[in-house]
Design a protein around this motif. Structure first.
Motif, short mmCIF file in Angstrom:
data_model
loop_
_atom_site.label_atom_id
_atom_site.label_comp_id
_atom_site.label_asym_id
_atom_site.label_seq_id
_atom_site.Cartn_x
_atom_site.Cartn_y
_atom_site.Cartn_z
N SER A 24 0.86 -1.20 0.00
CA SER A 24 0.00 0.00 0.00
C SER A 24 0.88 1.24 0.00
O SER A 24 1.94 1.25 0.61
CB SER A 24 -0.86 0.04 1.26
OG SER A 24 -1.67 -1.09 1.30
N ILE A 52 0.50 9.45 -3.01
CA ILE A 52 -0.25 9.22 -4.26
C ILE A 52 -0.86 10.54 -4.71
O ILE A 52 -0.84 10.89 -5.89
CB ILE A 52 -1.39 8.19 -4.06
CG1 ILE A 52 -0.85 6.86 -3.53
CG2 ILE A 52 -2.14 7.97 -5.38
CD1 ILE A 52 -1.93 5.84 -3.26
N ASP A 53 -1.38 11.28 -3.73
CA ASP A 53 -2.07 12.52 -4.04
C ASP A 53 -1.15 13.55 -4.70
O ASP A 53 -1.62 14.42 -5.43
CB ASP A 53 -2.68 13.10 -2.76
CG ASP A 53 -3.90 13.93 -3.08
OD1 ASP A 53 -4.64 13.57 -4.02
OD2 ASP A 53 -4.09 14.97 -2.41
N PHE A 109 -6.45 3.58 -3.80
CA PHE A 109 -6.79 5.00 -3.66
C PHE A 109 -6.41 5.71 -4.96
O PHE A 109 -5.29 5.56 -5.45
CB PHE A 109 -6.04 5.64 -2.48
CG PHE A 109 -6.17 7.13 -2.48
CD1 PHE A 109 -7.38 7.72 -2.15
CD2 PHE A 109 -5.10 7.94 -2.85
CE1 PHE A 109 -7.52 9.10 -2.19
CE2 PHE A 109 -5.24 9.32 -2.90
CZ PHE A 109 -6.45 9.90 -2.56
N GLU A 119 -9.97 13.65 -0.49
CA GLU A 119 -8.69 13.62 -1.19
C GLU A 119 -8.71 12.77 -2.46
O GLU A 119 -7.75 12.75 -3.22
CB GLU A 119 -7.57 13.14 -0.24
CG GLU A 119 -7.70 11.74 0.30
CD GLU A 119 -8.66 11.55 1.50
OE1 GLU A 119 -9.48 12.45 1.76
OE2 GLU A 119 -8.60 10.50 2.13
N ASN A 157 1.28 5.48 0.63
CA ASN A 157 0.77 6.56 1.46
C ASN A 157 -0.14 7.46 0.60
O ASN A 157 0.25 7.88 -0.49
CB ASN A 157 2.02 7.33 1.95
CG ASN A 157 1.65 8.46 2.85
OD1 ASN A 157 0.86 9.33 2.47
ND2 ASN A 157 2.22 8.45 4.03
N VAL A 158 -1.33 7.73 1.12
CA VAL A 158 -2.31 8.51 0.34
C VAL A 158 -1.74 9.88 -0.06
O VAL A 158 -1.90 10.33 -1.19
CB VAL A 158 -3.62 8.66 1.15
CG1 VAL A 158 -4.51 9.73 0.54
CG2 VAL A 158 -4.35 7.34 1.21
N TYR A 183 -11.73 6.18 -2.87
CA TYR A 183 -11.18 5.04 -2.15
C TYR A 183 -12.00 3.80 -2.54
O TYR A 183 -13.22 3.80 -2.45
CB TYR A 183 -11.26 5.29 -0.64
CG TYR A 183 -10.60 4.20 0.15
CD1 TYR A 183 -9.20 4.12 0.22
CD2 TYR A 183 -11.36 3.22 0.78
CE1 TYR A 183 -8.59 3.09 0.93
CE2 TYR A 183 -10.75 2.20 1.48
CZ TYR A 183 -9.37 2.13 1.55
OH TYR A 183 -8.76 1.11 2.22
N ARG A 241 -13.89 10.36 -1.17
CA ARG A 241 -13.38 11.07 0.00
C ARG A 241 -12.82 12.41 -0.45
O ARG A 241 -12.55 12.59 -1.64
CB ARG A 241 -12.28 10.24 0.68
CG ARG A 241 -12.82 8.95 1.26
CD ARG A 241 -11.75 8.20 2.03
NE ARG A 241 -12.28 6.97 2.59
CZ ARG A 241 -11.54 6.04 3.18
NH1 ARG A 241 -10.24 6.21 3.30
NH2 ARG A 241 -12.09 4.95 3.66
N PRO A 297 -6.14 9.32 -6.96
CA PRO A 297 -6.18 10.79 -6.80
C PRO A 297 -7.02 11.43 -7.91
O PRO A 297 -7.43 10.75 -8.85
CB PRO A 297 -4.70 11.18 -6.95
CG PRO A 297 -4.13 10.12 -7.86
CD PRO A 297 -4.88 8.84 -7.55
#
Ligand code: EPZ
Length: 444
Positions: free
Chosen positions: A84, A90-91, A115, A148, A86-87, A151, A146, A117
């Motif tokens: 996974s 990715i963002d 997730f 950001e 980190n959001v 998801y 969400r 973006p």
């Protein structure tokens, strides 16, 4: 920003040879496919363009190692330790490309969640992603919006399903392929896109162990398997970049040999190029495109999904149509706003009138929705250098062509956008004899 402006001194025919490599609209997707395997993959003929760099970054965030292979333009992608990301990391890629949406299926299979973006890509229409989310739901994914980004979760193994796309979307077809190959059971996709880049992606997936068949009626059947291995694949050449250079040769009365261009994927373009009055010669290594002298012919042109005239070919060719004698009609049926770039051509001296009606052919989805998606181009017109701001990738390259065909100097702003899809375009322009320069930075 001075380094994002190009000065183009027009009026010189483009002459010489350039080389195109793997297709922008296949390579990043084949890189995403590597995520589905449990062995390393080798992708060859990879161009150095921004979309490739964005996907490389996203893959690395998810634990895929991406490094150079033995030959130039080769990538080795090792997905043995997918994890996974980190959001926030990715963002950081939000708005950079449309490819992140294609990570959904592979990440759901590998991690059970994904997730995504906010997406980027060219502003040539609304570019919704409703088909993508609808098909992912059909496979059994849950999607939560969400602040950001989106998801997604797969509470259990995704299941094969029966899907009919409302329109043969390239991206949604790829979404289905990249998700169905590891889903449980059979997926039947009707009204699929069948662009050459999709066939090449199917070849990649088949090399990994997928079972995929294509019917003549745009139906693709995928039998899910339990595991996929790696692939070793040479990406098909970029038929969109090839056609861009062909249009540049025609509009500037030049003669350009495009090494790497491939006839098979360009048949519809070549027919149209010949109807306009362009000349070409195909050999095993590429295609030579040139203006044979004399007037060019006005034509009626309608963009469509493959095997029709590809929408990405339209904008560069419209510049050449400003030099044709008579009235050309262009009906854009894939993206509702892809003719917006013509207003700058008019500032340069072109005569292009836009209409919301479907002109010259089949009624399309945009006819009753007031989109200016048809054009009448009257020519020939003399183009004059101007101040131009690049609106999107193909529109941007078209502005370069127009500036090269024009008398006088143009200031083309926002040229960095062209790096998204055209490898080393500045070097190529110079190799073809274009008089282009980056203004000197202002001393502070
Ligand atoms: C791909 O975009 C290409 N991009 C485009 O190239 C290309 O113009 C396009 O296919 C058509 O060939 C990449 O491959 C990265 P679509 P994609 O889904 O997949 C509607 C270039 O310059 N639609 O086939 O995003 C959509 O609005 C770029 O190289 C929905 O309504 O295109 C459009 O009208 C630009 N809902 C039509 O379908 C959806 O969920 C076709 O889009 C998806 C699409």
């Amino acid at each position: 920003m001075t380094d994002d402006v190009l000065l183009v001194h027009g009026g010189t025919p483009l002459e010489g040879e350039i080389r195109v490599r793997g297709a922008k609209n296949l390579v990043p997707k084949a890189m995403v496919a590597a995520l589905l395997g449990d062995e390393p993959s080798r992708l060859r003929n990879v161009p150095d363009i921004r979309d490739v760099r964005v996907v490389r970054g996203l893959l690395q965030l998810h634990g895929v190692t991406v490094g150079p292979g033995e030959e130039a333009g080769e990538l080795v992608l090792d997905p043995s330790h997918v994890e996974s990301a980190n959001v926030a990391d990715i963002d950081a890629h939000a708005g950079s490309s449309r490819i992140p949406i294609l990570f959904c299926g592979p990440l759901l299979h590998r991690l059970g969640h994904a997730f995504i973006p906010g997406l980027g890509g060219c502003d040539i229409g609304g570019r919704p992603i409703d088909f993508h989310f609808e098909v992912l739901r059909q496979f059994g994914a849950t999607i939560e919006k969400r602040p950001e980004g989106q998801y997604l979760e797969a509470p259990q193994r995704l299941r094969g399903t029966k899907i009919r796309l409302p329109y043969p979307s390239v991206g949604a077809t790829e979404q289905v392929l990249l998700t169905a190959v590891l889903a449980e059971g059979v997926t039947e996709l009707a009204n699929a896109a069948v662009e050459p880049e999709i066939e090449d992606l199917i070849c990649v997936l088949q090399k990994m162990g997928a079972i995929i068949s294509m019917d003549t009626d745009r139906t693709i059947r995928i039998t899910g398997v339990d595991r996929l291995g790696g692939f070793n694949h040479r990406a098909l050449p970029d038929r969109l970049e090839s056609a861009s250079w062909a249009s540049a040769a025609l509009a500037t009365k030049g003669d350009v040999y495009v090494r790497g261009a491939s006839q098979r994927e360009m048949m519809t373009f070549l027919n149209t190029f010949r109807r306009v009055g362009g000349a070409f010669e195909v050999d095993d290594a590429g295609i030579r495109f040139w203006h044979p002298g004399g007037p060019l012919n006005a034509i009626a042109l309608e963009t469509d999904v493959h095997p029709g005239f590809q929408t990405d070919w339209q904008q560069p060719l419209v510049v050449a149509l400003t030099q044709a004698s008579g009235l050309s009609i262009v009906h854009e049926t894939v993206y509702e706003s892809r003719l917006g770039f013509t207003s700058a051509l008019n500032q340069m001296g072109a005569h292009i009138q836009l209409y919301s009606e479907c002109l010259g052919g089949t009624p399309c989805r945009f006819g009753r929705r007031n989109f200016l998606h048809s054009a009448v181009v009257s020519g020939p017109t003399k183009l004059q250098g101007a101040n131009l701001v690049i609106p999107d990738l193909r529109g941007g390259f078209s502005y370069l062509i127009a500036a090269l065909a024009a008398q006088g100097t143009s200031h083309v702003h926002g040229i960095d956008l062209i790096n998204r899809g055209y490898e080393n375009f500045m070097d190529k322009l110079r190799a073809l004899g274009a008089h282009v320069e980056l203004p000197a930075p202002v001393e502070s």
